[in-house]
Write an enzyme that holds these catalytic residues in place. Structure first.
Site, PDB file in Angstrom:
ATOM      1  N   CYS A 160       0.843  -1.199   0.000  1.00 55.78           N
ATOM      2  CA  CYS A 160       0.000   0.000   0.000  1.00 55.78           C
ATOM      3  C   CYS A 160       0.873   1.242   0.000  1.00 55.78           C
ATOM      4  O   CYS A 160       0.806   2.066  -0.893  1.00 55.78           O
ATOM      5  CB  CYS A 160      -0.930  -0.042   1.197  1.00 55.78           C
ATOM      6  SG  CYS A 160      -2.139  -1.357   0.978  1.00 55.78           S
ATOM      7  N   SER A 181      -3.298   3.131  -1.548  1.00 58.61           N
ATOM      8  CA  SER A 181      -4.583   2.730  -0.976  1.00 58.61           C
ATOM      9  C   SER A 181      -4.462   2.854   0.537  1.00 58.61           C
ATOM     10  O   SER A 181      -3.457   2.411   1.110  1.00 58.61           O
ATOM     11  CB  SER A 181      -4.836   1.276  -1.398  1.00 58.61           C
ATOM     12  OG  SER A 181      -5.956   0.729  -0.754  1.00 58.61           O
ATOM     13  N   ASP A 183      -6.528   2.614   4.308  1.00 58.50           N
ATOM     14  CA  ASP A 183      -7.602   2.332   5.275  1.00 58.50           C
ATOM     15  C   ASP A 183      -7.397   3.370   6.387  1.00 58.50           C
ATOM     16  O   ASP A 183      -6.560   3.197   7.275  1.00 58.50           O
ATOM     17  CB  ASP A 183      -7.383   0.889   5.759  1.00 58.50           C
ATOM     18  CG  ASP A 183      -8.306   0.458   6.875  1.00 58.50           C
ATOM     19  OD1 ASP A 183      -8.948   1.316   7.505  1.00 58.50           O
ATOM     20  OD2 ASP A 183      -8.349  -0.765   7.128  1.00 58.50           O
TER      21      ASP A 183
HETATM   22  N1  LIG Z   1      -7.881  -3.661   5.517  1.00 67.22           N
HETATM   23  C1  LIG Z   1      -6.580  -3.475   5.819  1.00 67.22           C
HETATM   24  N2  LIG Z   1      -6.207  -2.353   6.450  1.00 67.22           N
HETATM   25  C2  LIG Z   1      -4.900  -2.144   6.780  1.00 67.22           C
HETATM   26  O1  LIG Z   1      -4.605  -1.085   7.362  1.00 67.22           O
HETATM   27  C3  LIG Z   1      -3.930  -3.136   6.419  1.00 67.22           C
HETATM   28  C4  LIG Z   1      -4.361  -4.303   5.766  1.00 67.22           C
HETATM   29  N3  LIG Z   1      -5.679  -4.455   5.478  1.00 67.22           N
HETATM   30  N4  LIG Z   1      -3.497  -5.291   5.430  1.00 67.22           N
HETATM   31  C5  LIG Z   1      -2.072  -5.101   5.563  1.00 67.22           C
HETATM   32  C6  LIG Z   1      -1.700  -4.196   6.660  1.00 67.22           C
HETATM   33  C7  LIG Z   1      -1.850  -4.710   8.056  1.00 67.22           C
HETATM   34  N5  LIG Z   1      -2.166  -3.483   8.791  1.00 67.22           N
HETATM   35  C8  LIG Z   1      -2.866  -3.455   9.993  1.00 67.22           C
HETATM   36  C9  LIG Z   1      -3.466  -4.596  10.461  1.00 67.22           C
HETATM   37  C10 LIG Z   1      -4.175  -4.581  11.638  1.00 67.22           C
HETATM   38  C11 LIG Z   1      -4.270  -3.397  12.369  1.00 67.22           C
HETATM   39  C12 LIG Z   1      -5.008  -3.424  13.654  1.00 67.22           C
HETATM   40  O2  LIG Z   1      -5.736  -4.355  13.949  1.00 67.22           O
HETATM   41  N6  LIG Z   1      -4.843  -2.430  14.482  1.00 67.22           N
HETATM   42  C13 LIG Z   1      -5.512  -2.329  15.771  1.00 67.22           C
HETATM   43  C14 LIG Z   1      -4.776  -3.045  16.877  1.00 67.22           C
HETATM   44  C15 LIG Z   1      -3.286  -3.060  16.704  1.00 67.22           C
HETATM   45  C16 LIG Z   1      -2.521  -3.842  17.790  1.00 67.22           C
HETATM   46  O3  LIG Z   1      -3.110  -4.248  18.803  1.00 67.22           O
HETATM   47  O4  LIG Z   1      -1.311  -4.020  17.604  1.00 67.22           O
HETATM   48  C17 LIG Z   1      -5.642  -0.856  16.103  1.00 67.22           C
HETATM   49  O5  LIG Z   1      -6.535  -0.541  16.906  1.00 67.22           O
HETATM   50  O6  LIG Z   1      -4.874  -0.049  15.598  1.00 67.22           O
HETATM   51  C18 LIG Z   1      -3.643  -2.252  11.913  1.00 67.22           C
HETATM   52  C19 LIG Z   1      -2.936  -2.275  10.721  1.00 67.22           C
HETATM   53  C20 LIG Z   1      -2.147  -2.362   7.906  1.00 67.22           C
HETATM   54  N7  LIG Z   1      -2.548  -2.989   6.694  1.00 67.22           N
HETATM   55  O1  LIG Z   2       0.170  -0.053   5.253  1.00 65.10           O
HETATM   56  C1  LIG Z   2      -0.989  -0.283   4.885  1.00 65.10           C
HETATM   57  C2  LIG Z   2      -1.361  -1.491   4.316  1.00 65.10           C
HETATM   58  C3  LIG Z   2      -2.637  -1.668   3.910  1.00 65.10           C
HETATM   59  N1  LIG Z   2      -3.553  -0.676   4.040  1.00 65.10           N
HETATM   60  C4  LIG Z   2      -4.939  -0.936   3.623  1.00 65.10           C
HETATM   61  C5  LIG Z   2      -5.491  -0.191   2.447  1.00 65.10           C
HETATM   62  C6  LIG Z   2      -6.604  -1.102   1.966  1.00 65.10           C
HETATM   63  O2  LIG Z   2      -7.774  -0.901   2.776  1.00 65.10           O
HETATM   64  C7  LIG Z   2      -6.052  -2.488   2.254  1.00 65.10           C
HETATM   65  C8  LIG Z   2      -5.368  -3.091   1.055  1.00 65.10           C
HETATM   66  O3  LIG Z   2      -6.309  -3.430   0.109  1.00 65.10           O
HETATM   67  P1  LIG Z   2      -6.073  -3.282  -1.473  1.00 65.10           P
HETATM   68  O4  LIG Z   2      -7.282  -3.973  -2.056  1.00 65.10           O
HETATM   69  O5  LIG Z   2      -4.813  -4.010  -1.801  1.00 65.10           O
HETATM   70  O6  LIG Z   2      -6.023  -1.820  -1.791  1.00 65.10           O
HETATM   71  O7  LIG Z   2      -5.096  -2.296   3.269  1.00 65.10           O
HETATM   72  C9  LIG Z   2      -3.193   0.523   4.630  1.00 65.10           C
HETATM   73  O8  LIG Z   2      -4.018   1.436   4.788  1.00 65.10           O
HETATM   74  N2  LIG Z   2      -1.925   0.681   4.999  1.00 65.10           N
END
Ligand SMILES: Nc1nc(=O)c2c([nH]1)NC[C@@H]1CN(c3ccc(C(=O)N[C@@H](CCC(=O)O)C(=O)O)cc3)CN21
Ligand SMILES: O=c1ccn([C@H]2C[C@H](O)[C@@H](COP(=O)(O)O)O2)c(=O)[nH]1
Length: 283
Positions: A160, A181, A183
Site C-alpha cells: 500500500c 490505498s 484504510d
Molecule cells: N484492511 C486493511 N487495512 C490495513 O490497514 C492493512 C491491511 N488491510 N493489510 C495489511 C496491513 C496490516 N495493517 C494493519 C493490520 C491490523 C491493524 C489493527 O488491527 N490495528 C488495531 C490493533 C493493533 C494492535 O493491537 O497491535 C488498532 O486498533 O490499531 C492495523 C494495521 C495495515 N494494513
Molecule cells: O500499510 C498499509 C497497508 C494496507 N492498508 C490498507 C489499504 C486497503 O484498505 C487495504 C489493502 O487493500 P487493497 O485492495 O490491496 O487496496 O489495506 C493501509 O491502509 N496501509
C-alpha cells in the site's frame, strides 16, 4: 493530528461510495491527500483521539526494512498485523506460491531488499540508498520501492505504501512517501508513524539532519463497517497535544537495524490519548 482529523472529516462529508471486490465491502472514498510531518521539529504524528498501538506500527516498518516475508517474524518483532493477510484470506490460501503458514509472499521488504533484475540477480535497494546518503550523495533517484507488478501474483497483498524517495539538501534529509490505498481508521494510524520513523531513523544512521516527510495518499477510504465509529465516536473527541518519539541513539547503521534493534529502542514521551476504538478489519 489536525491533518488526520481533517482527512477523516473530509471523507465523511465528501466521500463517495465505492464497491471493493477484494473485500466484498463498500468504502467511502476520496482521491488524493497530502500530509506533512516536520521531523526536524519532532512533530510525531501519533493519533490521540484513540489509543494508538505505536509499537506495532514501528515493528511493521522495521520488519519491512529487514526484508521480512513472514507474519511469524513480524510477531516476534512485536506486531500481529500481518497474521490475517498471511493466514485468513482464502484467495491467498489457495495460491500455489504460498509457502505455508505465515508466508506473506513477495511483498514489501521482500521486494525492496531483493529487487529482481530482468537480466538476473537482485538489487538491495535499501542498502544502495543508505550507502549513497552516508557519502552525502543524492542521485535524484534514491527510491526505495516495494512495487513490482510482476510479483503481485506471488504475494498476499500488493504493497500500500509502496515508494519512499529520499532527498538531500546540504546535510538535511527529506522523504516523499507514496501510498496507493489507505484504510484511514486502521492503516493510516500506523502509516503516519511509519513515514515519520523512516525519515528519523534513516537520517540517524546516515548522519544527516531530518527535515520534512511528505506523505502522499491516492485512494483514502473508510470501510462501511468503520464509518459509525469514526463519525460518531472518534471525530467527536478533542485531540491532545502531540507526544514525542525517542529513538535509541546507539542505532548507527543498517546492520544495527537488521541485527539487534527491538521495540525497546523506541520510546514515546507524553502520550495522552482517548479510549481505544476497535475498528473492524477487512481481510
Ligand atoms: N484492511 C486493511 N487495512 C490495513 O490497514 C492493512 C491491511 N488491510 N493489510 C495489511 C496491513 C496490516 N495493517 C494493519 C493490520 C491490523 C491493524 C489493527 O488491527 N490495528 C488495531 C490493533 C493493533 C494492535 O493491537 O497491535 C488498532 O486498533 O490499531 C492495523 C494495521 C495495515 N494494513
Ligand atoms: O500499510 C498499509 C497497508 C494496507 N492498508 C490498507 C489499504 C486497503 O484498505 C487495504 C489493502 O487493500 P487493497 O485492495 O490491496 O487496496 O489495506 C493501509 O491502509 N496501509
Amino acid at each position: 493530528m489536525k491533518q488526520y482529523l481533517d482527512l477523516c472529516q473530509r471523507i465523511v462529508n465528501q466521500g463517495e461510495w465505492v464497491n471493493n471486490e477484494r473485500t466484498g465491502k463498500r468504502c467511502l472514498t476520496v482521491i488524493n491527500a497530502d500530509l506533512t510531518y516536520d521531523v526536524s521539529k519532532g512533530e510525531f504524528p501519533l493519533v490521540t483521539t484513540r489509543k494508538s498501538f505505536w509499537k506495532s506500527a514501528i515493528a511493521e516498518i522495521i520488519g519491512y526494512l529487514r526484508g521480512y516475508d513472514n507474519a511469524a517474524d513480524f510477531r516476534a518483532l512485536g506486531t500481529k498485523t500481518w497474521d490475517a493477510n498471511a493466514n485468513e484470506n482464502q484467495v491467498w490460501l489457495n495460491n500455489p506460491h504460498r509457502k505455508g503458514e505465515d508466508d506473506m509472499g513477495l511483498c514489501y521488504g521482500a521486494i525492496g531488499r531483493h529487487f529482481p533484475k530482468p537480466d538476473g540477480g537482485h538489487i538491495d535497494l535499501l542498502k544502495q540508498i543508505i550507502d549513497d546518503l552516508s557519502r552525502g550523495v543524492d542521485n535524484r533517484g534514491e527510491i526505495l520501492t516495494f512495487y513490482h507488478p510482476g510479483a503481485f501474483h506471488m504475494a498476499c497483498l500488493r504493497p500500500c505504501m509502496y515508494s519512499h524517495h529520499f532527498s538531500l539538501l546540504g546535510d538535511t534529509l527529506y522523504l516523499n512517501s507514496t501510498q496507493r490505498s489507505c484504510d484511514v481508521p486502521l492503516g493510516l494510524n500506523f502509516n503516519m508513524v511509519q513515514v515519520y520513523v523512516l525519515l528519523a531513523i534513516v537520517a540517524q544512521i546516515t548522519g544527516k539532519k531530518p527535515g520534512q516527510a511528505f506523505h502522499k495518499i491516492v485512494n483514502a477510504h473508510i470501510y462501511e463497517d468503520q464509518l459509525e465509529l469514526m463519525r460518531d465516536v472518534q471525530l467527536k473527541r478533542e485531540p491532545y497535544p502531540l507526544p514525542r518519539l525517542k529513538i535509541n541513539p546507539d542505532i548507527q547503521s543498517l546492520k544495527d537495524i537488521e541485527s539487534w534493534v527491538t521495540m525497546d529502542d523506541f520510546e514515546v514521551e507524553g502520550y495522552q490519548f482517548h479510549e481505544p476504538i476497535a475498528y473492524p478489519f477487512s481481510v
